[in-house]
Design a protein around this motif. Structure first.
Motif, mmCIF file in Angstrom:
data_model
loop_
_atom_site.group_PDB
_atom_site.id
_atom_site.type_symbol
_atom_site.label_atom_id
_atom_site.label_comp_id
_atom_site.label_asym_id
_atom_site.label_seq_id
_atom_site.Cartn_x
_atom_site.Cartn_y
_atom_site.Cartn_z
ATOM 1 N N CYS A 285 0.899 -1.156 0.000
ATOM 2 C CA CYS A 285 0.000 0.000 0.000
ATOM 3 C C CYS A 285 0.934 1.202 0.000
ATOM 4 O O CYS A 285 1.565 1.517 1.007
ATOM 5 N N LEU A 290 -3.392 8.590 -0.976
ATOM 6 C CA LEU A 290 -4.603 7.779 -1.089
ATOM 7 C C LEU A 290 -4.931 7.062 0.210
ATOM 8 O O LEU A 290 -5.795 6.173 0.234
ATOM 9 N N CYS A 292 -2.668 5.404 2.418
ATOM 10 C CA CYS A 292 -1.787 4.341 2.903
ATOM 11 C C CYS A 292 -0.950 4.850 4.074
ATOM 12 O O CYS A 292 -0.514 6.004 4.082
ATOM 13 N N GLY A 430 -7.205 -1.999 0.484
ATOM 14 C CA GLY A 430 -5.956 -1.387 0.909
ATOM 15 C C GLY A 430 -5.656 -1.577 2.379
ATOM 16 O O GLY A 430 -4.878 -0.803 2.956
ATOM 17 N N THR A 460 -7.062 2.524 -9.543
ATOM 18 C CA THR A 460 -6.887 2.446 -8.103
ATOM 19 C C THR A 460 -7.946 3.296 -7.423
ATOM 20 O O THR A 460 -8.828 3.864 -8.070
ATOM 21 N N ALA A 467 -10.117 -0.983 -4.882
ATOM 22 C CA ALA A 467 -9.267 -0.761 -6.056
ATOM 23 C C ALA A 467 -9.206 -2.048 -6.857
ATOM 24 O O ALA A 467 -9.185 -3.139 -6.289
ATOM 25 N N ARG A 473 -2.229 1.097 -4.943
ATOM 26 C CA ARG A 473 -2.567 2.518 -4.875
ATOM 27 C C ARG A 473 -1.453 3.374 -5.488
ATOM 28 O O ARG A 473 -1.020 4.376 -4.910
ATOM 29 N N ASP A 475 -0.125 5.870 -8.360
ATOM 30 C CA ASP A 475 -0.683 6.851 -9.294
ATOM 31 C C ASP A 475 0.405 7.872 -9.604
ATOM 32 O O ASP A 475 0.594 8.845 -8.871
#
Length: 565
Positions: A285, A290, A292, A430, A460, A467, A473, A475
């Protein structure tokens, strides 16, 4: 097919004794190891690795789906991921692109009925496409086309820009569902489909938490399959699978057994086949933006883990030396040699551990070793948990081995086992720091697809939301832009494509949202004495894994009882 050379494209992408006794009770007698007890001659008993009760969910778009794609819900065409074959028609019979690659015309099969007797038409295809586009958690392939039905056997899908790479995923990885049923679902992404209605070669028979059966569809458009029953069983893990195989009580499984290189001698009546396509990785993660949290959100920690792994030892202890090298840029060694970037620091990941290099990476990133030998930074100890599925003995062995390897580099790792259902839910939402899994291939032998599936930001979601399949996750705008550019290029234009592959691979080597471990040797054992028609190294007409969909349905359609019964 028209413009056959252009179909390899898409936009975003798009798997113990008590138990043996239970299996025997659930499957009856007859056939088996050298004529043993796996059941009637026309019944195949499959073990997919399920440990624990099956949860009755046949929604082909749900992360916790237990079965359906290919066998119950069909794609339009079947694409072979291990061999460059023409796509095999299923619910579709033909397709073509316009000259600009923005319109995909599809012809659907006539005289097909759903298993409840209702007619199948192109309207069902358009409904499925529109449904997937409208629900991001169902849209693993990032489909963004607009569908128009021309008549009952023709539809057109329009894209805003050239989309040649869409064909294999749209045609081969979208499972067509009946509009007359699914249009009544309030939220098709969340609906647990307990009584599936499909067009496929099999329909749901009996269901119990420990085993369920798919029976041959007598009204299948291509004729009732020779294989009359598929029985999927739950056992306690890989060891129970090996025990069941030795007792002749299962016919098909994909997983480790003792002495995998000598299956024919050790398991009379059975054979084995190994292929190298799935890339084993530690999923992380990775993105704090996002949601994590944990030490693994630091790319330096991920790179340190990469250097601390002794892959030779992992291959020997966990995988019986059936795995092979992996590239940190995640192009597949061997198959993708022509596109592996010359800009990578490591063309393939080192097979031996380098704990000193791992510690150097950590120290340069501000981590300091504590008195207990474990690194820490800003009061946070470099202690991580890795999620694995209970009963998956090879994965558990690999994870346990890693705890010792990482300890030598000052990283503390604990192994958290759970059921597949819990693991799958955590992966989607996640709820993990590290997680053992594999990156799967796309619908054709092109690394673009795995990149798009697992690394494009469109696939995601924030932690807590599902996701699919960019579980890390990840990006990154440079990677997203390179993938979007590749989508519009002809795959034959290798010169134009390579700079984008260079960008993707070097970025992945630097960031490592998925920490490369090994390219898995996927080994399946199958009952050659009971059934004919299995894939072989000479005829790899489908990827030979019990859990690979829809390849498994192609295999089941090809099988016949060995005695001709």
């Amino acid at each position: 097919m028209t413009q056959h050379a252009r179909w390899r494209r898409t936009r975003r992408a798009m798997a113990g004794a008590a138990a043996v006794a239970l299996l025997a009770a659930g499957c009856g007698s007859g056939g088996g190891n050298g004529g043993g007890t796996s059941g009637p001659a026309d019944t195949l008993v499959a073990y997919t690795g399920q440990a624990g009760d099956y949860q009755r969910n046949f929604n082909p778009y749900a992360p916790t789906m237990i079965e359906g794609p290919g066998n119950i819900f069909e794609p339009l065409f079947f694409y072979n991921v291990v061999r460059d074959d023409e796509p095999v028609p299923r619910l579709g019979t033909d397709y073509s692109w316009n000259e600009t690659g923005t319109e995909l015309s599809i012809t659907t099969r006539e005289n097909v009925t759903w298993s409840d007797g209702e007619p199948f038409t192109a309207h069902d295809v358009a409904f499925t496409f529109d449904m997937v586009r409208a629900h991001p958690t169902m849209n693993a392939i990032g489909f963004d086309g607009e569908s128009e039905v021309i008549d009952d056997t023709h539809l057109v899908v329009r894209f805003a820009q050239p989309a040649y790479l869409e064909a294999p995923t749209v045609l081969g990885k979208l499972w067509i569902v009946p509009e007359h049923i699914w249009s009544t679902f309030e939220d098709p992404a969340q609906n647990t489909v307990q009584d599936p209605v499909g067009t496929g070669p099999f329909v749901l028979g009996d269901f119990k938490p420990q085993a369920f059966t798919l029976t041959a569809n007598p009204d299948y458009w291509d004729g009732e399959p020779a294989l009359k029953n598929l029985r999927f069983v739950s056992l306690s893990g890989n060891q129970a699978g090996a025990d069941a195989l030795a007792a002749g009580r299962i016919d098909f499984q994909t997983g480790p057994v003792p002495d995998m290189h000598n299956v024919e001698q050790n398991y009379p009546g059975y054979r084995a086949i190994t292929t190298h396509v799935f890339q084993i990785a530690l999923f992380t993660c990775s993105d704090t933006a996002l949601g994590c949290t944990g030490p693994q959100t630091d790319p330096a920690v991920r790179r340190a883990i990469y250097h601390a792994l002794d892959r030779t030892q992992l291959n020997a202890l966990a995988y019986q030396d059936t795995a092979s090298e992996i590239s940190p840029g995640f192009a597949l060694p061997g198959r993708d040699d022509a596109v592996i970037s010359e800009q990578l620091t490591d063309r393939v990941a080192p097979m031996e551990a380098d704990p000193a290099r791992a510690e150097q990476v950590l120290q340069e990133a501000g981590w300091s070793k504590g008195g207990d030998g474990v690194y820490a930074k800003d009061g946070e100890k470099l202690s991580l948990s890795v999620r694995v599925v209970s009963g998956w003995t090879d994965v558990i062995t690999a994870a346990d081995t890693m705890t010792q390897q990482l300890k030598a580099a000052g990283i503390e790792l604990t192994v958290a086992q759970s059921s597949w259902n819990e693991w799958s839910d955590a992966r989607g939402r996640g709820d993990f720091e590290l997680l053992f899994d594999s990156l799967y291939p796309g619908p054709s032998p092109d690394p673009y697809y795995s990149y798009n599936y697992f690394f494009h930001g469109d696939n995601t979601a924030p932690v807590g939301e599902v996701a699919n399949p960019n579980f890390a996750r990840y990006d990154h705008p440079e990677v997203n832009a390179a993938l979007d550019a590749l989508q519009q290029l002809d795959p034959a234009d290798t010169t134009a494509r390579q700079p984008h592959f260079d960008t993707i691979q070097t970025r992945l080597e630097a960031d490592m949202p998925y920490i490369p471990v090994l390219t898995g040797g996927t080994t399946s054992q199958y009952h050659a004495e009971k059934f004919t028609g299995w894939p072989s190294t000479e005829d790899l007409y489908a990827f030979p894994a019990v859990w690979q969909r829809p390849d498994n349905s192609q295999i089941y359609l090809n099988l016949k009882p060995a005695g001709g019964e």
